[in-house]
Design an enzyme around this catalytic site. Sequence first.
Site, short mmCIF file in Angstrom:
data_model
loop_
_atom_site.label_atom_id
_atom_site.label_comp_id
_atom_site.label_asym_id
_atom_site.label_seq_id
_atom_site.Cartn_x
_atom_site.Cartn_y
_atom_site.Cartn_z
N LYS A 141 0.68 -1.43 -0.04
CA LYS A 141 0.18 -0.26 0.02
C LYS A 141 1.22 1.15 0.02
CE LYS A 141 -0.13 -0.17 5.43
NZ LYS A 141 -0.62 -0.98 6.57
N ARG B 116 -11.17 0.26 14.89
CA ARG B 116 -11.28 0.49 13.21
C ARG B 116 -11.64 -0.04 12.33
NH1 ARG B 116 -4.87 1.08 10.46
NH2 ARG B 116 -5.53 -0.83 9.39
N HIS C 90 -6.40 -7.33 12.22
CA HIS C 90 -5.44 -6.33 11.84
C HIS C 90 -4.99 -6.25 13.54
CE1 HIS C 90 -2.18 -3.65 10.58
NE2 HIS C 90 -2.09 -2.96 11.28
N ARG D 107 0.82 -10.44 6.72
CA ARG D 107 0.77 -9.67 6.24
C ARG D 107 1.79 -8.84 6.13
NH1 ARG D 107 -4.46 -9.59 8.49
NH2 ARG D 107 -4.43 -7.68 9.11
N TYR E 123 14.59 30.71 7.48
CA TYR E 123 13.23 31.54 8.58
C TYR E 123 13.32 30.82 10.19
CZ TYR E 123 10.80 30.91 4.75
OH TYR E 123 10.54 30.68 2.61
N CYS F 59 13.01 24.17 4.71
CA CYS F 59 11.84 24.80 4.09
C CYS F 59 11.19 24.27 3.07
CB CYS F 59 12.52 26.29 3.14
SG CYS F 59 13.88 26.97 4.01
N MET F 60 10.72 25.30 1.99
CA MET F 60 9.33 24.16 1.29
C MET F 60 10.16 23.01 0.21
SD MET F 60 6.37 25.42 -0.92
CE MET F 60 5.49 26.20 0.16
N ASP F 61 11.16 24.20 -0.32
CA ASP F 61 11.66 23.59 -1.18
C ASP F 61 13.30 22.93 -0.82
OD1 ASP F 61 9.87 23.25 -3.54
OD2 ASP F 61 9.66 25.54 -2.73
C1 LIG Z 1 -0.17 -1.61 6.65
C2 LIG Z 1 -1.48 -3.24 6.82
C3 LIG Z 1 -0.33 -3.70 7.36
C4 LIG Z 1 1.24 -4.29 7.21
O1 LIG Z 1 2.22 -3.67 8.55
P1 LIG Z 1 2.98 -3.34 8.79
O2 LIG Z 1 2.99 -3.11 10.53
O3 LIG Z 1 3.72 -2.43 7.76
O4 LIG Z 1 3.69 -4.61 8.82
C5 LIG Z 1 -0.75 -5.13 7.32
N1 LIG Z 1 -1.96 -5.62 7.58
C6 LIG Z 1 -2.44 -3.94 6.99
C7 LIG Z 1 -4.48 -4.85 7.25
C8 LIG Z 1 -2.79 -2.94 7.01
O5 LIG Z 1 -3.26 -2.34 6.88
#
Ligand SMILES: *Cc1c(COP(=O)(O)O)cnc(C)c1O
Length: 382
Positions: free
Chosen positions: A43, A141, A173, A229, A275, A322-324
């Site tokens: 992701k 969540r 999760h 995962r 700045y 700064c920004m850039d």
């Molecule tokens: C981001 C995420 C992961 C991976 O998590 P890590 O801490 O980066 O290993 C696994 N499952 C779900 C649903 C996530 O949102």
Amino acid sequence: MQRLRRLCVDSFVGRITVDTDALRHNAATFRGMTQAKICAVVKANGYGHGLVPASRAFVAAGVDYLGVAQLEEALELRQHIPGVPILTWIFDPSANLEEAVQSGLDISVGAPWALDRLLTAAQHCASPARLHIEVDTGMSRGGFAPEMLLEVAHRIAKAERDGIVDVIGLWSHLARADEPDSGETERQLDRFETATRALRDVGVHPRLRHLANTAGTLWHPRTHLDMVRPGIGLYGISPEPAVATAQDLGLQPAMTLSSRIIAVREVPAGTGISYGHTETAADALALGTVPLGYADGIPRAASSRGPVMVNGHRSRIMGRVCMDQVVIALPKGATIGDEVVFFGSEGPTVDEWADAAGTIGYEITTRLGRHVPRHYRGTVGL
Ligand SMILES: *Cc1c(COP(=O)(O)O)cnc(C)c1O
């Protein structure tokens, strides 16, 4: 148009270099850690490393699944990576789920409205929707609350009998897997087993039960179940360096962020820098200007702290980001055009940047702008 775009990218004075061999090494390291299938989480543009190249490297290392949050990312990935199942778990009520089902994506559903939409969409499709049921075991969540599960389980069982869905997975999760002694992961696992029984009682038998993120995979072997995962660890970053650093874990950082010095100046003691003059030169000092800033993803919170390396010497950002651009203290002899490494396998680590900015490693790589050009090295064919 194409030519203009290429010019812009080639002349951009910052770059992200991704070592695909490191990505592959990390995936192989996870492969050696578990008997379970591996869903590589890619992701957020592969945690900033590039969605498609990172996915290719992980697939080359033998992962079984790819996981992305957003449905849009999943559809894009499907076009580039055939033959590997892709799991997606975020969409809103306006999403085109018919396209998602027809693309053969594994779709997670964790709320009654989402189940309604998926069943409606799947009725119009030639093959059943590949469903993963998300249950909330402690994140608060996403996912069905356990009390809600029984009611939806009956609907899912019927839809499966009718050939509208194929129940592939049941998942949840972990909220605190990066605190190995919190006890919460064990409680979540218990709730997950309860949810599993509730589904089995009505004849729903998910083939893949999955729960573990990187920290679960590393520190809670009982959470491996049928599939893990991992995300952050695959990129060579520890989910919690206070428990174990990437180096302790045998993981290799894959991303290097670098730029070049475009201005130098010698300043006397007492000179205000950037700045607000939040920092003044304590002694006479050489300063360099480097063209990466917060618009590129350098956290402003790392002002006067963010570490860099120039010609093998450690230095740091002086004054505000700064920004850039940023201003850095120059080691002796450094001059226009010299490379400045913000982090990478040689130079400061992502974790040092996370410390400097008061955040976590995840945020350092994922917040880098998509406009910063990515270059790939390594033997994995891209
Ligand atoms: C981001 C995420 C992961 C991976 O998590 P890590 O801490 O980066 O290993 C696994 N499952 C779900 C649903 C996530 O949102």
